[in-house]
Design an enzyme around this catalytic site. Structure first.
Site, PDB file in Angstrom:
ATOM      1  CB  SER A 219     -15.968 -35.812   3.860  1.00  0.00           C
ATOM      2  OG  SER A 219     -16.892 -36.102   2.835  1.00  0.00           O
ATOM      3  CD  GLU A 336     -16.958 -28.453   0.266  1.00  0.00           C
ATOM      4  OE1 GLU A 336     -16.812 -29.697  -0.134  1.00  0.00           O
ATOM      5  OE2 GLU A 336     -16.412 -28.012   1.390  1.00  0.00           O
ATOM      6  CG  HIS A 442     -15.376 -32.458  -0.431  1.00  0.00           C
ATOM      7  ND1 HIS A 442     -16.157 -32.010   0.353  1.00  0.00           N
ATOM      8  CD2 HIS A 442     -14.949 -33.740  -0.011  1.00  0.00           C
ATOM      9  CE1 HIS A 442     -16.498 -32.948   1.526  1.00  0.00           C
ATOM     10  NE2 HIS A 442     -15.781 -34.012   1.184  1.00  0.00           N
TER      11      HIS A 442
END
Length: 534
Positions: A219, A336, A442
């Protein structure tokens, strides 16, 4: 319906929280004591177990407090005796994120790192430096227990803090005038460069090879690695890169935009007048006061391009082939965008037949109806939440990751490995309890590589444990020699885009990535930017 992109910003975040600070304690060094290592600033005493060694809360820079707030990191102050390195240091100052369960932190004395080594005293091991996620506004190196990765991968692993939010990414003309050689707004990125320099200087003392360092992150941490690929000051500090769930095209924001945000922030803090007076006023504020200053717009705190630290936006540098051409492992999760669905609904917008097209039109403007037609709820069991998650994940992460990987593979053929984490039964990490399946969301791959401390004792079933073991092997082989497994993982090319699908007991090459994520469609729409992106 009022619906702004700022709702999406917190969705794709990594890991946050803090633990007790380390304390320096004079001590005596026993000859050959494996718990004691001498760094370039002094000796540290860590914790030794059958599984390896851990050295926690080791300073890599001086505390960025007082006049050092909003300046490039300075060298750590040397100490005498042996410093206790048995406890994590506190996280960097950050606002509370209730939806993810992390509290407000006002600590600015936070530039510390943690070193995990495998058992045994041999040297020359590969080193992996991990930068945490958290949208550049939250997170901590203390969230990751890297002991398993170090032990099973037979490598040294470093996790680290870096300044966050306004403390790490405030751009302002007054700060730029103070330091024209660095500009302003990239303090967090400079902290990470200091981590990499510390690692180069001290890796050998912990059994690592200073010439074989991998910069890695997920991320915002992965976006940071994108930045280091492009940043002149990061050249030569690492030999390989791992980018997880982080499309390089959104890894920075332009300097002019960042400066406008900074001026508004100063006004909101009540700091007016000349540029030097504004800077002095901001430095006089407490961390708690600054954390309460309102900000407007999406993703106000983000690395800044167009500065001496980051002259060119990482996505542009990679597309032009003007970056550090090191072997790269890059990929995304299959689902995601489902975390973004949770964020949207937590903001009070329930996705249904009425609101779904409105949300898409707010996000994609005149292209909203096109997106709705491409991602009808009927394709997702008539669940508009899953439809939105699929659309937003493909738009923001999957297809931009593919695009970055294709550019990387063009400039460095045979040295780019792409993956897609696809375990749709992955355990939940965040403080959320959704009533719809998140799939391979995610950040879902984190416990397959690390122990993730904020989530507690995450349980993997036997098949997931086998996947974890395989991923650990692949990541560590990549860190060791830049090739995870030539027999099963083929380097990607620009065309076709080749990914390895990571599923429990079903790890296979994926050949339909483009079609499954509708990347040809997204190529016809404006790409995502840092505003409203992660």
């Amino acid at each position: 319906m009022a619906f702004t992109r700022s709702l999406f910003v917190p969705a794709l975040l990594g890991l946050f929280g803090f633990l007790a600070p380390a304390v320096g304690v004079p001590d005596q060094v026993a000859p050959g004591d494996p718990a004691v290592v001498t760094t370039d600033s002094g000796a540290v005493r860590g914790v030794v177990s059958d599984g390896g060694r851990a050295f926690l809360g080791v300073p890599f820079a001086a505390p960025p407090v007082g006049e050092r707030r909003w300046r490039a990191p300075q060298p750590a102050v040397a100490w005498s005796g042996v410093r206790d390195a048995s406890h994590f240091a506190g996280a960097c100052a950050q606002q509370a994120r209730p939806v993810l369960g992390n509290p407000e932190v006002t600590n600015e004395d936070c530039l510390y790192l943690n070193v995990f080594t495998p058992p045994g005293g041999s040297g020359g091991k590969p080193v992996l430096v991990w930068f945490h996620g958290g949208s550049f506004v939250s997170g901590s190196g203390a969230h990751y227990d890297a002991s398993r990765l170090a032990r099973t991968g037979d490598m040294v692993v470093v996790t680290a803090n870096y300044r966050l939010g306004a403390f790490g990414f405030l751009a302002h003309p007054g700060l730029t005038a103070e330091a024209p050689d660095t500009g302003s707004g990239d303090y967090g990125l400079m902290d990470q460069q200091a981590v990499l320099r510390w690692t180069r200087a001290n890796a050998a003392a912990f059994g690592g090879d200073s010439a074989n360092v991998t910069a890695a992150g997920q991320s915002a941490g992965g976006l940071s690695v994108c930045g280091h690929l492009a940043a002149p000051g990061s050249r030569g500090l690492f030999a390989r890169a791992v980018i997880q769930s982080a499309p390089c095209g959104v890894a920075s924001r332009p300097a002019a935009e960042a400066a406008a945000t900074g001026r508004a922030f100063a006004t909101g803090a009540g700091c007016l007048g000349s540029a030097p007076a504004i800077v002095a006023c901001l430095r006089a504020k407490s961390a708690a006061q600054l954390l309460k200053v309102p900000t407007s717009g999406a993703a106000p705190w983000w690395p800044v391009s167009g500065t001496p630290v980051l002259p060119v936006a990482p996505g542009q540098a990679i597309a032009a082939g003007e970056y550090a051409k090191v072997p790269t492992l890059i990929g995304n999760g299959l689902d995601e965008g489902t975390i973004d669905t949770l964020i949207v609904e937590s903001a009070g917008v329930h996705l249904n037949a009425l609101t779904y097209p409105l949300v898409l039109s707010d996000l994609f403007k005149t292209n909203g109806p096109k997106v709705a037609a491409r991602y009808p709820a009927s394709r997702y069991g008539n669940d508009y939440r899953l439809a939105f998650g699929a659309a937003f994940g493909d738009y923001l992460v999957a297809c931009p990751t593919r695009e970055a990987a294709r550019h990387l593979a063009t400039a460095a053929p045979g040295r780019v490995y792409a993956y897609e984490f696809a375990d749709r039964s992955a355990p939940m990490l965040y403080n959320m309890h959704p009533d719809f399946p998140l799939g391979a969301y995610h950040g879902a791959e984190i416990p397959y590589l690390f122990g993730y401390l904020p989530a507690g004792d995450v349980k993997l079933n036997p098949a997931q444990t086998r996947l974890s073991q395989t991923m650990t092997t692949l990541w560590s082989r990549f860190a060791a020699n830049g090739a995870p497994d030539p027999a099963t993982w083929t380097p990607t090319t620009a065309d076709p885009y080749l990914t390895l699908s990571l599923v429990p007991d079903a790890i296979t090459p994926r050949t339909d990535f483009d079609a499954a994520h509708q990347c040809d469609f997204w190529a016809t729409l404006p790409p995502p930017t840092s505003q409203g992106s992660m």
